[in-house]
Write a protein that holds these residues in place. Structure first.
Motif, PDB file in Angstrom:
ATOM      1  N   ARG A   1     -21.598  63.158  13.228  1.00  0.00           N
ATOM      2  CA  ARG A   1     -21.184  64.483  12.837  1.00  0.00           C
ATOM      3  C   ARG A   1     -20.343  64.946  14.211  1.00  0.00           C
ATOM      4  O   ARG A   1     -19.308  65.448  14.138  1.00  0.00           O
ATOM      5  CB  ARG A   1     -22.322  65.245  12.423  1.00  0.00           C
ATOM      6  CG  ARG A   1     -21.922  66.791  12.003  1.00  0.00           C
ATOM      7  CD  ARG A   1     -23.059  67.548  11.573  1.00  0.00           C
ATOM      8  NE  ARG A   1     -22.718  68.852  11.145  1.00  0.00           N
ATOM      9  CZ  ARG A   1     -23.218  69.889  11.452  1.00  0.00           C
ATOM     10  NH1 ARG A   1     -24.303  69.978  12.022  1.00  0.00           N
ATOM     11  NH2 ARG A   1     -22.843  71.079  10.832  1.00  0.00           N
ATOM     12  N   THR A   2     -21.036  65.160  15.476  1.00  0.00           N
ATOM     13  CA  THR A   2     -20.524  65.384  16.592  1.00  0.00           C
ATOM     14  C   THR A   2     -19.148  64.548  16.884  1.00  0.00           C
ATOM     15  O   THR A   2     -18.291  65.364  17.177  1.00  0.00           O
ATOM     16  CB  THR A   2     -21.411  65.201  17.899  1.00  0.00           C
ATOM     17  OG1 THR A   2     -22.460  66.223  17.393  1.00  0.00           O
ATOM     18  CG2 THR A   2     -20.644  65.794  19.016  1.00  0.00           C
ATOM     19  N   MET A   3     -19.207  63.252  16.628  1.00  0.00           N
ATOM     20  CA  MET A   3     -17.813  62.566  16.918  1.00  0.00           C
ATOM     21  C   MET A   3     -16.708  62.998  16.173  1.00  0.00           C
ATOM     22  O   MET A   3     -15.690  62.922  16.471  1.00  0.00           O
ATOM     23  CB  MET A   3     -18.323  61.016  16.937  1.00  0.00           C
ATOM     24  CG  MET A   3     -19.220  60.530  18.174  1.00  0.00           C
ATOM     25  SD  MET A   3     -18.728  61.239  19.851  1.00  0.00           S
ATOM     26  CE  MET A   3     -17.144  60.076  19.999  1.00  0.00           C
ATOM     27  N   THR A   4     -17.106  63.142  14.895  1.00  0.00           N
ATOM     28  CA  THR A   4     -16.179  63.376  13.795  1.00  0.00           C
ATOM     29  C   THR A   4     -15.435  64.858  14.188  1.00  0.00           C
ATOM     30  O   THR A   4     -14.370  64.743  14.131  1.00  0.00           O
ATOM     31  CB  THR A   4     -17.039  63.667  12.394  1.00  0.00           C
ATOM     32  OG1 THR A   4     -17.345  62.268  11.967  1.00  0.00           O
ATOM     33  CG2 THR A   4     -15.657  63.930  11.586  1.00  0.00           C
ATOM     34  N   LEU A   5     -16.196  65.769  14.549  1.00  0.00           N
ATOM     35  CA  LEU A   5     -15.714  67.006  15.056  1.00  0.00           C
ATOM     36  C   LEU A   5     -14.813  66.836  16.298  1.00  0.00           C
ATOM     37  O   LEU A   5     -13.707  67.279  16.301  1.00  0.00           O
ATOM     38  CB  LEU A   5     -16.783  67.927  15.447  1.00  0.00           C
ATOM     39  CG  LEU A   5     -16.516  69.282  16.126  1.00  0.00           C
ATOM     40  CD1 LEU A   5     -15.569  70.159  15.317  1.00  0.00           C
ATOM     41  CD2 LEU A   5     -17.639  69.869  16.511  1.00  0.00           C
ATOM     42  N   LEU A   6     -15.303  66.086  17.212  1.00  0.00           N
ATOM     43  CA  LEU A   6     -14.492  65.907  18.547  1.00  0.00           C
ATOM     44  C   LEU A   6     -13.184  65.181  18.396  1.00  0.00           C
ATOM     45  O   LEU A   6     -12.055  65.515  18.562  1.00  0.00           O
ATOM     46  CB  LEU A   6     -15.439  65.140  19.653  1.00  0.00           C
ATOM     47  CG  LEU A   6     -16.531  66.160  20.207  1.00  0.00           C
ATOM     48  CD1 LEU A   6     -17.484  65.396  21.071  1.00  0.00           C
ATOM     49  CD2 LEU A   6     -16.018  67.347  20.596  1.00  0.00           C
ATOM     50  N   ALA A   7     -13.282  64.076  17.328  1.00  0.00           N
ATOM     51  CA  ALA A   7     -11.954  63.261  16.872  1.00  0.00           C
ATOM     52  C   ALA A   7     -10.924  63.946  16.207  1.00  0.00           C
ATOM     53  O   ALA A   7      -9.754  64.148  16.490  1.00  0.00           O
ATOM     54  CB  ALA A   7     -12.485  61.987  16.187  1.00  0.00           C
ATOM     55  N   ALA A   8     -11.387  64.959  15.242  1.00  0.00           N
ATOM     56  CA  ALA A   8     -10.511  65.741  14.463  1.00  0.00           C
ATOM     57  C   ALA A   8      -9.812  66.642  15.434  1.00  0.00           C
ATOM     58  O   ALA A   8      -8.655  66.919  15.400  1.00  0.00           O
ATOM     59  CB  ALA A   8     -11.326  66.553  13.476  1.00  0.00           C
ATOM     60  N   LYS A   9     -10.704  67.234  16.302  1.00  0.00           N
ATOM     61  CA  LYS A   9     -10.138  68.333  17.156  1.00  0.00           C
ATOM     62  C   LYS A   9      -9.076  67.607  18.249  1.00  0.00           C
ATOM     63  O   LYS A   9      -8.073  68.270  18.544  1.00  0.00           O
ATOM     64  CB  LYS A   9     -11.175  69.113  17.783  1.00  0.00           C
ATOM     65  CG  LYS A   9     -11.974  69.847  17.107  1.00  0.00           C
ATOM     66  CD  LYS A   9     -11.171  70.958  16.316  1.00  0.00           C
ATOM     67  CE  LYS A   9     -11.875  71.708  15.316  1.00  0.00           C
ATOM     68  NZ  LYS A   9     -11.266  72.909  14.795  1.00  0.00           N
ATOM     69  N   ALA A  10      -9.544  66.716  18.531  1.00  0.00           N
ATOM     70  CA  ALA A  10      -8.468  65.978  19.464  1.00  0.00           C
ATOM     71  C   ALA A  10      -7.007  65.379  18.705  1.00  0.00           C
ATOM     72  O   ALA A  10      -5.969  65.322  19.303  1.00  0.00           O
ATOM     73  CB  ALA A  10      -9.067  64.545  20.084  1.00  0.00           C
ATOM     74  N   ALA A  11      -7.269  64.978  17.651  1.00  0.00           N
ATOM     75  CA  ALA A  11      -6.193  64.835  16.752  1.00  0.00           C
ATOM     76  C   ALA A  11      -5.270  66.021  16.188  1.00  0.00           C
ATOM     77  O   ALA A  11      -4.293  65.865  15.398  1.00  0.00           O
ATOM     78  CB  ALA A  11      -6.742  64.001  15.532  1.00  0.00           C
ATOM     79  N   ASN A  12      -6.002  66.988  16.578  1.00  0.00           N
ATOM     80  CA  ASN A  12      -5.403  68.437  16.039  1.00  0.00           C
ATOM     81  C   ASN A  12      -5.380  68.449  14.585  1.00  0.00           C
ATOM     82  O   ASN A  12      -4.237  68.951  13.779  1.00  0.00           O
ATOM     83  CB  ASN A  12      -3.946  68.545  16.598  1.00  0.00           C
ATOM     84  CG  ASN A  12      -3.489  69.798  16.774  1.00  0.00           C
ATOM     85  OD1 ASN A  12      -4.175  70.885  16.689  1.00  0.00           O
ATOM     86  ND2 ASN A  12      -2.226  70.116  16.694  1.00  0.00           N
TER      87      ASN A  12
END
Length: 191
Positions: free
Chosen positions: A27-38
């Motif tokens: 869940r955390t990695m999904t959040l961080l990946a989405a934010k990194a991908a804008n």
């Protein structure tokens, strides 16, 4: 649930209702990946469709973690998502105050910090406040102030073939500057 089936786990949550570590990590990695991908980060489902208290708690946790929304399984969950992800009046007022103070103070030149209710406020707080205001579907004129009165705001009506939409114009303070796009509040730096 798909991941748990794939890895052969016996479930995704503890007896207390929280995610098991491996799924909390995903869940955390999904959040961080989405934010990194804008792109928008949308939290996963809450499987117990009859437990709206648990759903509200998990949606609120997702909001504070930085998710932009939450998947739903049942129509009863939709209203809860809207309610949770809309900034509360207190969150909205604090964000308005911080943006106003920052843009009216020396902090606006990017060189310093200021104090708000005994807390130090610097650039990350200003950025977060701008994002809270951008997330709000209600504008200043829609919010009740203490004492039951409300401020006024401009309403813009637009229509297309069969649909009419009304939206209020943004009321964020900008000291005469053009309204910043919410994506441009904190510019990305690519190395």
């Amino acid at each position: 649930e798909d991941l748990s089936a794939e890895i052969g786990s016996y479930g995704t949550r503890t007896d207390a209702g929280g995610y098991l570590d491996v799924f909390r990590h995903c869940r955390t990695m999904t959040l961080l990946a989405a934010k990194a991908a804008n792109v928008q980060a949308i939290d996963g489902i809450y499987q117990n469709v009859r437990d709206l208290t648990g759903f509200d708690a998990e949606a609120n946790d997702a909001k504070y973690a930085g998710f932009d929304g939450k998947l739903t399984l049942h129509p009863h969950q939709i209203g809860a998502v809207h309610k949770v992800f809309e900034p509360t009046n207190e969150e909205w007022k604090e964000a308005m105050d911080i943006v106003s103070l920052w843009e009216d103070d020396d902090g606006g030149d990017g060189k310093g910090s200021l104090e708000y209710h005994g807390k130090m406020i610097d650039l990350p707080h200003y950025v977060r406040a701008k994002k809270v205001l951008a997330r709000s579907t209600k504008r200043e004129g829609d919010r009740k102030e203490e004492g039951g009165t409300s401020t006024t705001d401009t309403t813009i009506s637009t229509s297309s073939s069969s649909e009419t939409t009304q939206t209020s114009s943004p009321s964020t303070p900008n000291n005469g500057k053009e309204k910043e796009d919410s994506d441009e509040v904190f510019p990305r730096v690519y190395l």
